[in-house]
Enzyme design. Structure first.
Site, PDB file in Angstrom:
ATOM      1  CB  CYS A 175      -0.969  -0.032   1.183  1.00  0.00           C
ATOM      2  SG  CYS A 175      -2.311   1.152   1.027  1.00  0.00           S
ATOM      3  CG  HIS A 212      -4.115  -3.547   2.384  1.00  0.00           C
ATOM      4  ND1 HIS A 212      -3.153  -3.168   3.288  1.00  0.00           N
ATOM      5  CD2 HIS A 212      -4.654  -2.400   1.910  1.00  0.00           C
ATOM      6  CE1 HIS A 212      -3.112  -1.845   3.373  1.00  0.00           C
ATOM      7  NE2 HIS A 212      -4.016  -1.353   2.541  1.00  0.00           N
ATOM      8  CD  GLU A 267      -2.180  -6.326   4.782  1.00  0.00           C
ATOM      9  OE1 GLU A 267      -1.736  -6.653   3.649  1.00  0.00           O
ATOM     10  OE2 GLU A 267      -2.344  -5.143   5.129  1.00  0.00           O
TER      11      GLU A 267
END
Lengths: 197, 251
Positions: free
Chosen positions: A77, A175, A177
Site C-alpha cells: 500500500c 493488501h 494480508e
C-alpha cells in the site's frame, strides 16, 4: 528464515504480522537498521499520509537504508507508493526505487477506492498460482500510473499499476494480508522468493 | 472493476454478538470470533463490529476481542461504538482493526474527524450517521438513534467528508429492523452529494433489497445483520443473484 516488518510508526502492521503467523512464520517488528539488513525478507508496510510517513523514514535514517537492501523487499500500500519517485500526497519525494510518480485519483470516481477489485496482466513469481483477474482488497486515494516496472494492473477510473517490481524490490498497492486466501498465497509466494538476487 | 461490498454487521455486547430489532429486544446470535471467521469463509467482503454497550470499563474486553478477530480473520473489519478519542483509535488499530467507525462523538466534537484522518489517514475513518426522516426532512440522531438533534443529514454528510471521513455508514432509523428495504432515495442523494463511499444500512430483508440499494440507491456497500446471522440470506447466493443482475461483486 528471518522475516522483518519495518516498524517506523505507520499504519496497521499487526494485520500483516498475523497474516504471516497464519502461514506459520513469525515476523519481527523492528526499526533497527542492522536487524533489517540482516533479514532474509523485508516487509515495508504503510498506511496513512505519504509526506509524514516519509518524514518518519528520514528521521530514522531508513530512507537511506531501504534502497540499498539486497534481499527481497515487499512494500504494501503506502509502502509501495513510498518506493516510487514521488507522491502528490503532501508533494513528497519518495525513495526512488520505482521510476514512477504517484498521482491522486480525480473526482470522477469515489475517493478513496475502497473494496475488492481485480489484478490483471500478472508478471512475477509473486503471483505464482494466482489466476488473472483475481480479487484483491484495496484502499487508496493515490496510485502509481502504468510504467515499465508494472507487474500487475488494476482499473479504477484509469488503468494503473497495482504491483511493481524492480530487481529485489516488490510493491503491491492492494493488501494481501486482508485479501482472503488468495492474498495469503501471494505472501506465501513472497516467502518462497530466492533470497539472493 | 471495483465491486460492491456485502458487509455483515456484528453487534457486540460484553464480547458477544447480538442484533436488535429497532435497537431493542436483543437476541444473542453467537461468538463474534467464530462468526467473523465463518463470514470471511462464506464470502463476506468485510465486517463491522459495533460495540452497542461500550463503556470505559469494558474497553479492555473489546480490545481483546479485536485482537482475537485480527488473528483469525483475513478480510478487513471496522470497529465502532463508544469511540471518542485519538488514543482509543490508536489502541484499536494497534490490535489489528482496519477502520474505526465514529458516530455520536463526531457530532459532539466534529474536530475528532479531522484529528483521526490526519493521524491515521482517511481510509480508516468511517463516520456512521443514524438519521430519521421526520415530515420529509432527515435529521441526525445520536446514541444508537435514541436522541434526536436538529442537524440535517445531508449537511452533516457534506461536513464529515470535508473534515476527512473516508466513508459514510448511513443507517435509516425509519428502515432499520423493518426488513422492508433500504432508504434508497436518501442513499442515492447522499452518493451524488459526497465523493466518498457510502455504506447502506437498515432495512435489509431480501435479495431484491440489495439489488435495489446498489442500483436505485447507488450504494457502494450494503450492511446487514439478522438476515445473515440467522442464515435467511446466504451470502454466496446473494452475490450470485447480484451478479445475474449485472452488479459487480466478488465471487
Amino acid at each position: 528464515m528471518k522475516l522483518v516488518i519495518i516498524n517506523y510508526g505507520a499504519g496497521n502492521i499487526k494485520s500483516i504480522q498475523f497474516a504471516f503467523k497464519r502461514l506459520g512464520v513469525e515476523a519481527v517488528l523492528t526499526n533497527n537498521i542492522d536487524e533489517i539488513k540482516a533479514a532474509d525478507k523485508v516487509i515495508f508496510p504503510g498506511v496513512g499520509e505519504a509526506s509524514s510517513a516519509m518524514r518518519m523514514l528520514q528521521e530514522s535514517g531508513l530512507d537511506k537504508v531501504i534502497p540499498t537492501l539486497t534481499q527481497p523487499v515487499l512494500g504494501i500500500c503506502l509502502g509501495m507508493q513510498l518506493m516510487c519517485n514521488s507522491s502528490e500526497e503532501g508533494n513528497t519525494k519518495g525513495l526512488g526505487i520505482f521510476n514512477v510518480d504517484v498521482k491522486r485519483f480525480s473526482n470522477q470516481v469515489k475517493v478513496p477506492q475502497m473494496g475488492w477489485n481485480v489484478i490483471a496482466d500478472l508478471k512475477s513469481d509473486l503471483f505464482k498460482d494466482i489466476k488473472e483477474k483475481e480479487f484483491m482488497y484495496l484502499v487508496h486515494s493515490y496510485y502509481a500510473p502504468t510504467c515499465n516496472e508494472m507487474i500487475a494492473k488494476t482499473d479504477y477510473e484509469v488503468e494503473y499499476a497495482s504491483a511493481l517490481q524492480k530487481d529485489n524490490f516488490y510493491g503491491v498497492q492492494f493488501h494481501p494480508e486482508k485479501s482472503g486466501i488468495k492474498g495469503s498465497k501471494i505472501l506465501e509466494n513472497f516467502l518462497k522468493l530466492k533470497t539472493n538476487n | 472493476m471495483l465491486t460492491k461490498r456485502i458487509v455483515p454487521c456484528l453487534d457486540i455486547k460484553n464480547g458477544r454478538t447480538v442484533k436488535g430489532v429497532n435497537f431493542v429486544n436483543l437476541i444473542d446470535a453467537g461468538d463474534p470470533v467464530v462468526l467473523a471467521k465463518q463470514y470471511a469463509d462464506l464470502g463476506a467482503d468485510e465486517l463491522v463490529f459495533l460495540d452497542i454497550a461500550a463503556t470505559l470499563e469494558n474497553r479492555g474486553t473489546t480490545l481483546d476481542m479485536v485482537l482475537k478477530v485480527a488473528k483469525q480473520v483475513n478480510i478487513p473489519f471496522t470497529v465502532g461504538g463508544g469511540i471518542s478519542s485519538v488514543e482509543h483509535v490508536d489502541a484499536l488499530l494497534k490490535c489489528g482493526a482496519d477502520k474505526v467507525s465514529i458516530n455520536s462523538s463526531a457530532v459532539k466534537r466534529p474536530d475528532l474527524i479531522n484529528e483521526l484522518s490526519q493521524k491515521f489517514g482517511s481510509q480508516c475513518v468511517v463516520v456512521a450517521i443514524d438519521a430519521k426522516q421526520i415530515d420529509g426532512e432527515w435529521f441526525v440522531h445520536l446514541a444508537g438513534g435514541t436522541i434526536p438533534t436538529d442537524i440535517k443529514l445531508f449537511e452533516w454528510a457534506k461536513e464529515v467528508e470535508e473534515r476527512g471521513a473516508g466513508e459514510i455508514l448511513f443507517t435509516s432509523m425509519n428502515h432499520d429492523g423493518t426488513k422492508a428495504g433500504f432508504a434508497n432515495k436518501a442513499l442515492a442523494y447522499l452518493s451524488d452529494l459526497v465523493n466518498i463511499p457510502i455504506i447502506a444500512s437498515g432495512g435489509a430483508g431480501n435479495v431484491q433489497h440489495f439489488i435495489d440499494t446498489f442500483t436505485l440507491g447507488k450504494s457502494d456497500a450494503a450492511l446487514a445483520a439478522s438476515v445473515f446471522h440467522f442464515g435467511e440470506i446466504p451470502i454466496l447466493e446473494l452475490k450470485q443473484k447480484l451478479k445475474e443482475n449485472n452488479i459487480p461483486v466478488r465471487i
